[in-house]
Design an enzyme around this catalytic site. Structure first.
Site, PDB file in Angstrom:
ATOM      1  N   LYS A   1       7.959 -11.238   4.376  1.00 61.79           N
ATOM      2  CA  LYS A   1       6.667 -11.844   4.059  1.00 61.79           C
ATOM      3  C   LYS A   1       6.791 -13.364   3.976  1.00 61.79           C
ATOM      4  O   LYS A   1       5.996 -14.096   4.545  1.00 61.79           O
ATOM      5  CB  LYS A   1       6.150 -11.293   2.725  1.00 61.79           C
TER       6      LYS A   1
ATOM      7  N   ASP B   1       1.101  -9.463   1.938  1.00 60.38           N
ATOM      8  CA  ASP B   1       1.395  -9.502   0.501  1.00 60.38           C
ATOM      9  C   ASP B   1       0.597  -8.395  -0.181  1.00 60.38           C
ATOM     10  O   ASP B   1      -0.021  -7.565   0.490  1.00 60.38           O
ATOM     11  CB  ASP B   1       1.072 -10.896  -0.082  1.00 60.38           C
TER      12      ASP B   1
END
Ligand code: SF4
Length: 204
Positions: free
Chosen positions: A114, A132
Site C-alpha cells: 500500500k 487502505d
C-alpha cells in the site's frame, strides 16, 4: 462507471491530506499513517521533518529517539523500525533517492504494498491503486471490487477502472469512506452511490 463519475462530482478536489515536500517525506508520512489519522501524522511530521527530512539525516536517529518523535501515531516501535530500515535501504541501494518505480519501491525494507503504491502514484504520478482500510471497505460494500484481502480488491479495482483513473479513484474512495461510507453507521440514506450499491440493496 457510474459510481466513479458520482464520486468525481462529489469530491472534485480529492487529494492526499498528508503534508509532504519530497517523495521521502511522503514515504515516511504514509508509514506513519497506518491506523492513525492524517491530521495526527501532519502534526508529528511538522516537528520531525524540521531536522530529519532525508534518509541520511533520519538514520542518525536511534530507534528510541525516533520513537519519541512519532509516539503519538501509535504502533511507534514498528513504525520507527520500518522508517529506519527503509531509509537505510534507500541510502545503500538507491544512492539516497527514493526509487521511482513500483517494483523498486516494493523492495524497500519496511515498505508494504500500500505504501509503495501511494508513493508511486502521489509522488511520481504513476498509475496505481493503493488499498487502505477505506478503499477496502467502500469497494467491498458497493460491489465495485470484492475481496477478502487488499490485494484481491486492488486487482478487482484495476480490472474495472481505466488505468489513467487508478490514482484518482484511490483518493475518491478514501474521501467517500471517511465522509459518508464510514465504518460504523454508513450514511446510506443520503449517499450518492445508493442506487448502485450492493450494501444499500442488502446484498453485501
Ligand atoms: S450506500 Fe451506504 S454502503 Fe453504499 S457506498 Fe453509500 S454509504 Fe456506503
Amino acid at each position: 462507471m457510474h459510481m466513479l463519475e458520482e464520486l468525481k462530482k462529489l469530491y472534485p478536489d480529492a487529494r492526499p491530506a498528508l503534508r509532504f515536500r519530497s517523495p521521502y517525506e511522503l514515504l515516511v508520512a504514509v508509514i506513519l499513517s497506518a491506523q492513525c489519522t492524517d491530521e495526527r501524522v501532519n502534526k508529528v511530521t511538522e516537528v520531525l521533518f524540521r531536522e530529519y527530512n532525508t534518509p541520511g539525516k533520519m538514520v542518525t536517529l536511534s530507534a528510541e529517539e525516533l520513537e519519541r518523535y512519532i509516539f503519538s501515531c501509535g504502533f511507534y516501535r514498528n513504525k520507527a523500525a520500518h522508517i529506519l530500515s527503509a531509509s537505510r535501504d534507500i541510502l545503500e541501494k538507491f544512492g539516497g533517492q527514493v526509487p521511482d518505480t513500483l517494483e523498486e519501491l516494493r523492495t524497500l525494507a519496511g515498505v508494504g504494498r500500500k505504501t509503495a503504491n501511494v508513493v508511486y502514484s502521489v509522488a511520481f504520478g504513476g498509475d496505481a491503486i493503493a488499498v487502505d482500510t477505506h478503499v477496502f471497505r467502500v469497494a467491498n460494500r458497493t460491489g465495485l471490487a470484492k475481496g477478502n484481502t487488499p490485494e484481491k480488491v486492488e486487482e478487482g479495482l484495476m480490472a474495472v477502472i481505466p488505468k489513467e483513473e487508478w490514482s484518482k479513484a484511490h483518493h475518491l474512495l478514501i474521501w467517500h469512506g471517511r465522509l459518508v461510507c464510514r465504518s460504523q453507521k454508513p450514511a446510506c440514506a443520503s449517499c450518492a452511490l445508493h442506487e448502485w450499491c450492493e450494501y444499500a440493496k442488502g446484498k453485501a
